[in-house]
Design a protein around this motif. Sequence first.
Motif, PDB file in Angstrom:
ATOM      1  N   THR A 146      10.506   8.131   6.410  1.00  0.00           N
ATOM      2  CA  THR A 146       9.421   7.600   7.227  1.00  0.00           C
ATOM      3  C   THR A 146       8.825   8.682   8.114  1.00  0.00           C
ATOM      4  OG1 THR A 146      10.704   5.538   7.325  1.00  0.00           O
ATOM      5  CG2 THR A 146       8.761   5.676   8.727  1.00  0.00           C
ATOM      6  N   LYS A 147       9.680   9.542   8.666  1.00  0.00           N
ATOM      7  CA  LYS A 147       9.195  10.650   9.491  1.00  0.00           C
ATOM      8  C   LYS A 147       8.239  11.543   8.707  1.00  0.00           C
ATOM      9  CE  LYS A 147      13.256  11.014  12.513  1.00  0.00           C
ATOM     10  NZ  LYS A 147      12.598  10.978  13.842  1.00  0.00           N
ATOM     11  N   ALA A 148       8.558  11.799   7.435  1.00  0.00           N
ATOM     12  CA  ALA A 148       7.699  12.634   6.602  1.00  0.00           C
ATOM     13  C   ALA A 148       6.362  11.948   6.343  1.00  0.00           C
ATOM     14  CB  ALA A 148       8.397  12.951   5.286  1.00  0.00           C
ATOM     15  N   LEU A 149       6.396  10.638   6.056  1.00  0.00           N
ATOM     16  CA  LEU A 149       5.153   9.892   5.820  1.00  0.00           C
ATOM     17  C   LEU A 149       4.265   9.900   7.055  1.00  0.00           C
ATOM     18  CD1 LEU A 149       6.453   6.712   3.921  1.00  0.00           C
ATOM     19  CD2 LEU A 149       5.377   8.730   2.932  1.00  0.00           C
ATOM     20  N   VAL A 150       4.863   9.683   8.220  1.00  0.00           N
ATOM     21  CA  VAL A 150       4.102   9.644   9.469  1.00  0.00           C
ATOM     22  C   VAL A 150       3.527  11.019   9.781  1.00  0.00           C
ATOM     23  CG1 VAL A 150       4.286   9.310  11.962  1.00  0.00           C
ATOM     24  CG2 VAL A 150       5.379   7.691  10.419  1.00  0.00           C
ATOM     25  N   ALA A 151       4.306  12.087   9.507  1.00  0.00           N
ATOM     26  CA  ALA A 151       3.833  13.442   9.790  1.00  0.00           C
ATOM     27  C   ALA A 151       2.589  13.787   8.974  1.00  0.00           C
ATOM     28  CB  ALA A 151       4.946  14.448   9.497  1.00  0.00           C
ATOM     29  N   VAL A 152       2.546  13.340   7.725  1.00  0.00           N
ATOM     30  CA  VAL A 152       1.386  13.603   6.878  1.00  0.00           C
ATOM     31  C   VAL A 152       0.148  12.916   7.443  1.00  0.00           C
ATOM     32  CG1 VAL A 152       0.381  13.296   4.590  1.00  0.00           C
ATOM     33  CG2 VAL A 152       2.777  13.915   4.809  1.00  0.00           C
ATOM     34  N   VAL A 153       0.311  11.678   7.895  1.00  0.00           N
ATOM     35  CA  VAL A 153      -0.825  10.909   8.411  1.00  0.00           C
ATOM     36  C   VAL A 153      -1.318  11.499   9.729  1.00  0.00           C
ATOM     37  CG1 VAL A 153      -1.558   8.670   9.289  1.00  0.00           C
ATOM     38  CG2 VAL A 153      -0.126   8.807   7.260  1.00  0.00           C
TER      39      VAL A 153
ATOM     40  N   THR B 247       0.833  -1.190   0.000  1.00  0.00           N
ATOM     41  CA  THR B 247       0.000   0.000   0.000  1.00  0.00           C
ATOM     42  C   THR B 247       0.876   1.252   0.000  1.00  0.00           C
ATOM     43  OG1 THR B 247      -1.751   1.181   1.205  1.00  0.00           O
ATOM     44  CG2 THR B 247      -0.130   0.010   2.536  1.00  0.00           C
ATOM     45  N   HIS B 248       0.286   2.381  -0.391  1.00  0.00           N
ATOM     46  CA  HIS B 248       0.964   3.668  -0.259  1.00  0.00           C
ATOM     47  C   HIS B 248       0.369   4.452   0.898  1.00  0.00           C
ATOM     48  CE1 HIS B 248      -2.554   4.492  -2.863  1.00  0.00           C
ATOM     49  NE2 HIS B 248      -2.612   5.596  -2.158  1.00  0.00           N
ATOM     50  N   ASP B 249      -0.593   3.848   1.584  1.00  0.00           N
ATOM     51  CA  ASP B 249      -1.330   4.512   2.658  1.00  0.00           C
ATOM     52  C   ASP B 249      -0.838   3.988   4.013  1.00  0.00           C
ATOM     53  OD1 ASP B 249      -3.123   5.573   4.421  1.00  0.00           O
ATOM     54  OD2 ASP B 249      -4.921   4.924   3.370  1.00  0.00           O
ATOM     55  N   LEU B 250      -0.147   4.818   4.759  1.00  0.00           N
ATOM     56  CA  LEU B 250       0.422   4.396   6.030  1.00  0.00           C
ATOM     57  C   LEU B 250      -0.661   4.088   7.064  1.00  0.00           C
ATOM     58  CD1 LEU B 250       3.100   3.926   7.479  1.00  0.00           C
ATOM     59  CD2 LEU B 250       3.076   6.314   8.192  1.00  0.00           C
ATOM     60  N   SER B 251      -1.774   4.810   7.012  1.00  0.00           N
ATOM     61  CA  SER B 251      -2.852   4.552   7.974  1.00  0.00           C
ATOM     62  C   SER B 251      -3.461   3.171   7.751  1.00  0.00           C
ATOM     63  CB  SER B 251      -3.928   5.642   7.866  1.00  0.00           C
ATOM     64  OG  SER B 251      -4.471   5.682   6.567  1.00  0.00           O
ATOM     65  N   THR B 252      -3.603   2.762   6.479  1.00  0.00           N
ATOM     66  CA  THR B 252      -4.106   1.421   6.174  1.00  0.00           C
ATOM     67  C   THR B 252      -3.114   0.363   6.634  1.00  0.00           C
ATOM     68  OG1 THR B 252      -5.335   2.234   4.248  1.00  0.00           O
ATOM     69  CG2 THR B 252      -4.873  -0.117   4.328  1.00  0.00           C
ATOM     70  N   ALA B 253      -1.835   0.612   6.390  1.00  0.00           N
ATOM     71  CA  ALA B 253      -0.796  -0.337   6.808  1.00  0.00           C
ATOM     72  C   ALA B 253      -0.778  -0.493   8.325  1.00  0.00           C
ATOM     73  CB  ALA B 253       0.569   0.126   6.314  1.00  0.00           C
ATOM     74  N   SER B 254      -0.974   0.618   9.053  1.00  0.00           N
ATOM     75  CA  SER B 254      -0.957   0.544  10.515  1.00  0.00           C
ATOM     76  C   SER B 254      -2.135  -0.266  11.051  1.00  0.00           C
ATOM     77  CB  SER B 254      -0.975   1.960  11.110  1.00  0.00           C
ATOM     78  OG  SER B 254      -2.206   2.613  10.835  1.00  0.00           O
TER      79      SER B 254
ATOM     80  N   LYS C 200       4.072  -0.530  15.445  1.00  0.00           N
ATOM     81  CA  LYS C 200       4.035   0.516  16.475  1.00  0.00           C
ATOM     82  C   LYS C 200       5.309   1.357  16.475  1.00  0.00           C
ATOM     83  CE  LYS C 200       0.762  -1.642  19.669  1.00  0.00           C
ATOM     84  NZ  LYS C 200       0.531  -2.169  21.043  1.00  0.00           N
ATOM     85  N   LYS C 201       6.451   0.708  16.246  1.00  0.00           N
ATOM     86  CA  LYS C 201       7.706   1.469  16.237  1.00  0.00           C
ATOM     87  C   LYS C 201       7.810   2.336  15.000  1.00  0.00           C
ATOM     88  CE  LYS C 201      10.465  -1.539  19.194  1.00  0.00           C
ATOM     89  NZ  LYS C 201      11.713  -2.337  19.340  1.00  0.00           N
ATOM     90  N   ILE C 202       7.353   1.829  13.855  1.00  0.00           N
ATOM     91  CA  ILE C 202       7.399   2.627  12.623  1.00  0.00           C
ATOM     92  C   ILE C 202       6.490   3.852  12.739  1.00  0.00           C
ATOM     93  CG2 ILE C 202       6.836   2.625  10.156  1.00  0.00           C
ATOM     94  CD1 ILE C 202       9.354   1.070  10.753  1.00  0.00           C
ATOM     95  N   ILE C 203       5.319   3.675  13.353  1.00  0.00           N
ATOM     96  CA  ILE C 203       4.347   4.762  13.472  1.00  0.00           C
ATOM     97  C   ILE C 203       4.741   5.762  14.561  1.00  0.00           C
ATOM     98  CG2 ILE C 203       1.935   5.350  13.955  1.00  0.00           C
ATOM     99  CD1 ILE C 203       2.345   3.920  11.290  1.00  0.00           C
ATOM    100  N   HIS C 204       5.150   5.254  15.716  1.00  0.00           N
ATOM    101  CA  HIS C 204       5.378   6.132  16.871  1.00  0.00           C
ATOM    102  C   HIS C 204       6.836   6.517  17.076  1.00  0.00           C
ATOM    103  CE1 HIS C 204       1.217   5.626  18.028  1.00  0.00           C
ATOM    104  NE2 HIS C 204       1.351   4.313  18.003  1.00  0.00           N
ATOM    105  N   LYS C 205       7.754   5.785  16.443  1.00  0.00           N
ATOM    106  CA  LYS C 205       9.166   6.101  16.627  1.00  0.00           C
ATOM    107  C   LYS C 205       9.931   5.894  15.319  1.00  0.00           C
ATOM    108  CE  LYS C 205      12.759   5.398  20.131  1.00  0.00           C
ATOM    109  NZ  LYS C 205      13.201   4.525  21.263  1.00  0.00           N
TER     110      LYS C 205
ATOM    111  N   ARG D 185      17.866  14.309  18.499  1.00  0.00           N
ATOM    112  CA  ARG D 185      17.179  15.594  18.364  1.00  0.00           C
ATOM    113  C   ARG D 185      15.714  15.509  18.769  1.00  0.00           C
ATOM    114  NH1 ARG D 185      19.151  17.129  12.256  1.00  0.00           N
ATOM    115  NH2 ARG D 185      21.389  16.787  12.602  1.00  0.00           N
ATOM    116  N   THR D 186      15.097  14.335  18.518  1.00  0.00           N
ATOM    117  CA  THR D 186      13.658  14.197  18.757  1.00  0.00           C
ATOM    118  C   THR D 186      13.341  13.589  20.126  1.00  0.00           C
ATOM    119  OG1 THR D 186      13.709  12.063  17.618  1.00  0.00           O
ATOM    120  CG2 THR D 186      13.081  14.001  16.333  1.00  0.00           C
TER     121      THR D 186
END
Length: 334
Positions: free
Chosen positions: A257-264, A218-225, A246-251, A332-333
Amino acid sequence: MDKSNLLNVSNLKKTFIKKSGTFLKRKKTEVYAVNNINLEVKKGEILGIIGESGCGKTTTARMIMRLMKETEGEISFEGVNLCNLKDSETNKIRKKMQMIFQDPYDTLNPGMRILDILMEPINAHEKNLPYQAKYQRVVEAIEAIELRPAEDFIHRYPHQLSGGQRQRIAIARAIILKPSFIAADEPTSMLDVSVRAGILNLLLDLRKKMGLTMMFITHDLSTASYMCDRIAVMYQGKIVEIGPTKKIIHKPSHPYTKALVAVVKDLNHFIKNREKLILDGEVDSTKEEKGCPFVSRCPHKEDICHSQVPNLEAIDNGHSVSCHCHTELLERTS
């Protein structure tokens, strides 16, 4: 090799030749569609493959399913190297590996009834079964995808079904041989939003009932999660990060990946902080490897990123990232 893995992919590559120029001065350029992929799929899990269009997700799946030959690499399924099999040997494996394609409009023959469409894989792999047993298998498959009663659908043609019903028939065709592995290539992207959740829940239900192992593209991170136990993030033919959902989404650790998660998570946050998350630039998969594939778009790049390809390294239990700067980004984060 870990016996808990149903599928192992090692150093998988696929290049295409892109032709350009005039007839008298033809130029050939290698396009790296998949560039040295390494991954494993554990028995019973759903592994998500996400990334933007053209990153190599579907090409990877098509090579695994033996619909396309690899340029280099090894694909091991249940301990058998599929790349070394002859066509006749590959056909025996196909019963255990099935694929759900993206577009249900194109994958079902409009001139065949649903009965004939679902009977086709049985005739190919279990042709000695009596007709009544084949018919009963079709009825059971249709009821398994929650189209009841089956007799109301079995004699219809694809154009007499809705888009969601067509995709359910495509799923029935994939499960009718009782496979152990299914590759689902964006199975809800062509459907209305209102029917997507039903298809996703159906796949999760079938996984539980049949003990299926899946690769969900998929190209949709919310669907993948929602669907996946683990997620692999692809960029320009490479896996840049892989780990538990959970680690990909929250950390997330890779800038992409950070950019993809930020959009979602928050589109407004992404817009306001766009320069910190991802720079403008285009994907170019024709260049030879000289550095990080993400270097032209990364806001955190350093000198080493231009000259050295980062390896996919473990940073936590089951969590790996391909980035020279992931340690600094984490500090940094944190």
